[in-house]
Design a protein around this motif. Structure first.
Motif: not given
Length: 590
Positions: A467-471, A475-478, A480-485, A504-512
């Motif tokens: 999970a840490w590798e995903v984070l 590229n966090w377009p949102g 700090i607010r996106e990271l908090r979410n 983690l949210p599915i969209r995030l894991a799938q993106l990376c």
């Protein structure tokens, strides 16, 4: 960068004294042969140990922890009494260590001035708050024997440039100190005083032992006398609202966030914090620029909290969230009967509510042109006219505006007034995007985990490696607010001690997906090949992290896992090594 002249002190004492370099926890980072000889132990046996476990610092230990300079004081090593000086090392407004200079062994029967500070501190104990107030202590001769960073900053000086000088020589561009007068009369004083062009409010108390004056303590109560009237207004308002005055007077209740609320240790954040603290005491308007979610409102709060307006209101207005036809009445208020449906008695506007304080105009780029003209008049004339009234009202407000728009382009397109742009853009600060300071993601994530543990009543320990590798590679377009979410979402799904990729949210894991992540630099791999392969795929922070991980791994391997020896081999303190290892969970267990 060291701003306190510690190295100059070291050169000055070299050859006649011993030099001990300490970390923030008073651990010995380095020392010379002379120091070991004076203490009575070989230098190699002292490395890595805390100085307060080797010698008796007595009351000096607290001063060292608080980053306070002192001169010619006594520490005890076994049956030896040693005279010493201490200078803290400050980097980016943080105490990161210090230099203890051992001047020599004192005779066993000595009645010298080196014991004076102990008595002075004992007498001054009731008046001292080392963490917040500006404090200075003089001996009976008027010599500065102790001063903290907060006091020295008022004079644009450093503690070590003041230590050992007569108080009249230590003060620059200032009214002569009243402390010698207080020692002569034996009577305390509380009054305003001009220091380095600022009118401060200070107290001075004689220090008395057995009926004799042995020194004096001075304390800056307010760094700007205007704070007194602001606090008085605040307390009066609290009284009218039946709010406990004590709650209002406490520092933490006066503003929502301060500079310590900005989480991060990267060079960009350190530079931003330093600039914020430099800008805050002035009254110039500030324009905060940056992508959505970077923390512009947090920075606005921090500016207010570090300013002389901290006891006055902080009022926020989102210019994009208020309909155009309501924005004028929201900002400037309206008189009784100003329009159909107006509240009886009228309404006070945000600018008037923020009088003597700070108003934060968020999304300023979305303000309608008609309102921009009226805002410009308020900024120029320092007065406003409520809707439906003809009577102007004078306001004293500092404006902090924020935008994620390109104001220069809006000006060229005629959508933003050029004269208003220059009025707001007196001091412009750019808040870095998260992708540009990815070295901060670990500490930001840990901060959010601690926050959500308290909020959800959980005890999540951290994030697993996948999970840490995903984070790390998102590229966090949102920002700090996106990271908090993302982390809040994970807290709603986690069932164990660690957050996993599945939480983690599915969209995030799938993106990376893990399989597509660039591999980490490995021991034995050709460095040039690694760089060529990963340029454009990994940012420089991630590549430097990979290299640092390999260096740490190799140091631990050479030292057979002994972290003290590894720290010495790397030329860093043991706490510094542990801090670096926290970034690499696999190495922490080594």
């Amino acid at each position: 960068m060291e701003r306190n002249g510690a190295s100059e002190n070291m050169h000055k004492k070299a050859g006649e004294a011993g030099i001990i370099r300490l970390d923030a926890e008073l651990g010995i980072v380095s020392l010379d042969e002379t120091s070991g000889s004076l203490i009575g132990s070989p230098p190699e046996s002292l490395l890595g140990r805390r100085i307060d476990g080797i010698v008796d610092l007595a009351n000096l230990g607290k001063l060292m922890h608080n980053g306070i300079s002192f001169s010619n004081q006594v520490i005890v090593a076994g049956d030896r009494r040693l005279a010493c000086d201490y200078v803290p090392i400050v980097e980016d407004d943080r105490i990161v260590g210090g230099v203890l200079t051992v001047l020599g062994v004192l005779p066993k029967e000595t009645d010298g001035s080196s014991d004076d500070l102990k008595e002075l501190l004992r007498s001054a104990g009731a008046f001292m708050d080392l963490d917040y107030h500006g404090i200075i202590i003089l001996d009976r001769n008027g010599t500065v024997v102790m001063v903290n960073q907060s006091f020295a900053e008022v004079l644009d000086a450093t503690p070590q440039t003041m230590i050992g000088k007569h108080v009249h020589q230590a003060y620059h561009n200032s009214q002569p100190s009243r402390m010698p007068v207080v020692m002569e009369t034996g009577k305390p004083e509380i009054s305003s005083h001009y220091m380095n062009g600022k009118e401060v409010f200070a107290s001075r108390y004689p220090l008395i032992k057995q009926g004799k004056v042995i020194g004096c303590v001075g304390k800056i109560l307010f760094k700007d006398v205007r704070e007194i009237s602001l606090l008085a207004n605040r307390l009066q308002s609290a009284r009218e609202k039946k709010t406990p005055a004590r709650a209002i007077a406490e520092k933490g209740s006066l503003f929502k966030y301060d500079i310590d609320s900005i989480v991060g240790q990267s060079a960009k954040i350190a530079e931003l914090k330093e600039t914020l603290l430099r800008v805050a005491p002035k009254n110039s308007n500030v324009l905060l620029r940056g992508e959505s979610g970077t923390g512009k409102e947090l920075c606005a709060h921090a500016i207010h909290a570090a300013s002389t307006r901290r006891y006055a209101p902080f009022v926020k207005v989102n210019c994009a969230a208020i309909p155009d036809h309501l924005l004028e009445s929201e900002l400037f208020g309206y008189a009784d009967g100003a329009f159909t449906g107006a509240k009886k008695g009228g309404q006070v506007g945000k600018f008037e509510l923020a009088d003597t304080g700070t108003i934060f105009l968020d999304e300023i780029g979305d303000m309608p042109l008609a309102m921009q003209a009226k805002l410009l008049r308020v900024l120029q004339e320092r007065e406003l006219v409520p809707l439906g009234s003809t009577v102007p009202k004078v306001v004293d407000v500092r404006v902090v505006a924020a935008t994620n728009s390109n104001l220069e382009q809006l000006v060229s397109e005629g959508k933003f007034r050029e004269d208003l742009y220059y009025r707001l853009n007196v001091v412009a600060l750019t808040i870095p995007a998260l992708k540009d300071r990815m070295e901060d993601i670990y500490i930001i994530t840990k901060n959010f985990i601690d926050h959500f543990n308290a909020e959800f009543g959980l005890s999540v320990q951290g994030i697993d490696s996948e999970a840490w590798e995903v984070l790390k590679h998102h590229n966090w377009p949102g920002n700090i607010r996106e990271l908090r979410n993302v982390l809040e979402s994970a807290f709603n799904a986690v069932s164990g001690p660690l957050i996993t990729k599945e939480n983690l949210p599915i969209r995030l894991a799938q993106l990376c997906p893990h399989s597509t992540l660039p591999h980490e630099f490995a021991p034995g791999e050709d460095l040039e090949s690694y760089i060529r392969q990963h340029l454009g795929k990994k940012n420089i922070s991630d590549m430097m992290d990979d290299l640092e991980r390999v260096i740490l791994e190799k140091a631990l391997e050479i030292c057979n896992g002994n972290k003290l020896h590894a720290a010495q081999l790397l030329g860093i303190s043991r706490p510094g090594l542990y801090k670096k290892l926290q970034k690499y969970p696999s190495l922490e267990k080594t």
